[in-house]
Design a protein around this motif. Structure first.
Motif, PDB file in Angstrom:
ATOM      1  N   ILE A   1       0.849  -1.182   0.000  1.00 13.27           N
ATOM      2  CA  ILE A   1       0.000   0.000   0.000  1.00 13.27           C
ATOM      3  C   ILE A   1       0.888   1.236   0.000  1.00 13.27           C
ATOM      4  O   ILE A   1       1.638   1.472   0.951  1.00 13.27           O
ATOM      5  N   HIS A   2       0.830   2.010  -1.061  1.00 11.41           N
ATOM      6  CA  HIS A   2       1.525   3.289  -1.073  1.00 11.41           C
ATOM      7  C   HIS A   2       0.654   4.326  -0.353  1.00 11.41           C
ATOM      8  O   HIS A   2      -0.545   4.425  -0.587  1.00 11.41           O
ATOM      9  N   GLY A   3       1.286   5.105   0.524  1.00  9.32           N
ATOM     10  CA  GLY A   3       0.512   6.045   1.331  1.00  9.32           C
ATOM     11  C   GLY A   3      -0.216   5.336   2.452  1.00  9.32           C
ATOM     12  O   GLY A   3      -1.415   5.532   2.664  1.00  9.32           O
ATOM     13  N   GLY A   4       0.497   4.509   3.191  1.00 11.58           N
ATOM     14  CA  GLY A   4      -0.132   3.689   4.223  1.00 11.58           C
ATOM     15  C   GLY A   4      -0.775   4.475   5.348  1.00 11.58           C
ATOM     16  O   GLY A   4      -1.672   3.969   6.019  1.00 11.58           O
ATOM     17  N   ALA A   5      -0.356   5.728   5.563  1.00 18.96           N
ATOM     18  CA  ALA A   5      -0.918   6.533   6.651  1.00 18.96           C
ATOM     19  C   ALA A   5      -2.085   7.399   6.200  1.00 18.96           C
ATOM     20  O   ALA A   5      -2.662   8.122   7.009  1.00 18.96           O
ATOM     21  N   SER A   6      -2.449   7.326   4.928  1.00 16.11           N
ATOM     22  CA  SER A   6      -3.566   8.112   4.413  1.00 16.11           C
ATOM     23  C   SER A   6      -4.893   7.488   4.828  1.00 16.11           C
ATOM     24  O   SER A   6      -4.939   6.396   5.408  1.00 16.11           O
ATOM     25  N   GLY A   7      -5.990   8.179   4.518  1.00 18.61           N
ATOM     26  CA  GLY A   7      -7.294   7.590   4.772  1.00 18.61           C
ATOM     27  C   GLY A   7      -7.462   6.275   4.031  1.00 18.61           C
ATOM     28  O   GLY A   7      -7.941   5.282   4.594  1.00 18.61           O
TER      29      GLY A   7
ATOM     30  N   TYR B   1       9.614   5.734   2.604  1.00 22.30           N
ATOM     31  CA  TYR B   1       9.959   6.026   1.206  1.00 22.30           C
ATOM     32  C   TYR B   1      10.975   7.155   1.087  1.00 22.30           C
ATOM     33  O   TYR B   1      11.618   7.301   0.037  1.00 22.30           O
ATOM     34  N   ARG B   2      11.161   7.947   2.139  1.00 22.32           N
ATOM     35  CA  ARG B   2      12.152   9.028   2.089  1.00 22.32           C
ATOM     36  C   ARG B   2      13.577   8.510   2.234  1.00 22.32           C
ATOM     37  O   ARG B   2      14.533   9.182   1.844  1.00 22.32           O
TER      38      ARG B   2
ATOM     39  N   ASP C   1      -1.896   1.724  -5.476  1.00 24.74           N
ATOM     40  CA  ASP C   1      -1.024   2.857  -5.789  1.00 24.74           C
ATOM     41  C   ASP C   1      -1.798   4.163  -5.925  1.00 24.74           C
ATOM     42  O   ASP C   1      -2.681   4.276  -6.774  1.00 24.74           O
ATOM     43  N   ILE C   2      -1.429   5.156  -5.112  1.00 21.56           N
ATOM     44  CA  ILE C   2      -2.022   6.488  -5.203  1.00 21.56           C
ATOM     45  C   ILE C   2      -1.114   7.465  -5.949  1.00 21.56           C
ATOM     46  O   ILE C   2      -1.489   8.611  -6.172  1.00 21.56           O
TER      47      ILE C   2
ATOM     48  N   THR D   1       4.167   1.972   2.489  1.00 24.99           N
ATOM     49  CA  THR D   1       5.144   3.051   2.412  1.00 24.99           C
ATOM     50  C   THR D   1       4.547   4.278   3.090  1.00 24.99           C
ATOM     51  O   THR D   1       3.342   4.529   2.996  1.00 24.99           O
ATOM     52  N   ALA D   2       5.387   5.015   3.793  1.00 29.66           N
ATOM     53  CA  ALA D   2       4.957   6.254   4.445  1.00 29.66           C
ATOM     54  C   ALA D   2       6.186   7.098   4.696  1.00 29.66           C
ATOM     55  O   ALA D   2       7.319   6.592   4.708  1.00 29.66           O
TER      56      ALA D   2
END
Length: 325
Positions: A145-151, A191-192, A214-215, A170-171
């Motif tokens: 999941i890309h953007g795992g901390a998103s809604g 990811y940073r 993927d977002i 990723t976060a």
């Protein structure tokens, strides 16, 4: 009533709390007195003038809401004035009232605060339709999941965990990754500082991810293929990293992989109703049991939508930002 309008596209300051005409429920619709809505990336695009509502939808931003039915239109059965509901919308959530087709309504499960329910419809419908209805995630598979901390990410993690999958996220930063771990993520990738292709390969003994949500879009296209397992599936649901990328079809062919790209807002009413019905059948029992809960970062007054958009743009939130009427 009052609603957030966009007289001219622009930054967060373009969002204006205005007095507008009350909506009237049409055939097969109910009128919902909105208690809360939630902020989504699509709202930002609409504010910037890049994402107009589909024909027939309210012109105001807001793709989900929670509230109480205050009127029912012709031909409505199964719903009554006073019912507490949440809803998937084509637009209009940033308002005191919104007309909703009954096929896009969900009852608020017992034990869930009404306002918090506003943070569920858009994300769970997006995740369920892409990860399960299209990509067919199975128990034991690995979901990246890309953007795992998103809604989207926080909902996808909980749903995939309930389905028996192994979850990689990723976060950007240790604090966000800690929150992802608390929700059930197994593989944590900053990811940073880390290359997600290398990390997912190392964590899966070189196999890769069976499904990737993927977002980002174009920026991650080729790397997503590299990170994909044989017979893997990539579900693209956002374009934060651009709309045009280069695809090595040979690499995709060698993996016997598949890429799908979908949006939810512009789908016909019948397709939305089918997704909502599937969510009610498969996801709502998890909400009722407490195995799935909306992750709420903060609550702001709806008239302060500009501040909520600034918070979303800043990217420091985890989960959803709610707008309370």
């Amino acid at each position: 009533m009052h609603a957030i309008t966009i007289p001219e596209p622009g930054g967060p300051e373009a969002l204006v709390w205005s007095e507008v005409a009350d909506p009237v429920p049409a055939e097969g619709e109910v009128l919902v007195d909105v208690v809360a809505s939630a902020v989504n990336r699509a709202d930002v695009l609409q504010r910037q003038g890049h994402y107009d509502p589909p024909p027939g939808a309210a012109p105001y931003p807001g793709l989900e809401c929670a509230g109480r039915i205050s009127a029912v239109g012709p031909g409505v059965s199964g719903w009554a004035v006073g019912d507490e509901v949440c809803a998937l919308l084509g637009g209009g959530g940033y308002a005191e009232k919104v007309a909703v087709p009954t096929g896009q309504l969900l009852p608020v499960p017992e034990g869930l605060e009404l306002a918090d329910a506003a943070g569920l419809p858009e994300v769970v419908c997006t995740v369920w339709s892409n990860v399960f209805m299209i990509a067919h995630l199975r128990p034991g598979e690995t979901l990246l999941i890309h953007g795992g901390a998103s809604g989207i990410g926080t909902a996808a993690t909980q749903l995939a965990k309930s389905a028996g999958a192994r979850i990689a996220v990723t976060a950007g930063g240790a604090d966000k990754l800690t929150r992802c771990k608390e929700l059930g993520a197994d593989i944590l990738i900053n990811y940073r500082e880390q290359d997600f292709v290398e990390e997912i390969k190392a964590a899966t003994d070189g196999k890769g991810a069976d499904v990737i949500l993927d977002i980002i879009g174009a920026k991650y296209l080729s790397r997503n293929v590299d990170a994909l397992a044989v017979n893997g599936r990539i579900a693209v649901i956002g374009m934060q990293g651009g709309v045009k990328g280069e695809l090595n079809l040979g690499a995709l062919l060698a993996k016997r992989g598949a890429i799908t790209a979908t949006s939810l807002r512009a789908r016909p009413a019948a397709e939305k109703a089918a997704i909502v019905a599937a969510v009610r059948e498969h996801v709502w029992p998890l909400v009722a049991s407490g195995d799935l809960r909306p992750v709420i970062d903060q609550r702001l007054a709806m008239r302060d939508a500009a501040e909520a958009h600034r918070a979303l743009d800043a990217g420091s939130h985890v989960g959803k930002i709610l707008l309370v009427a």
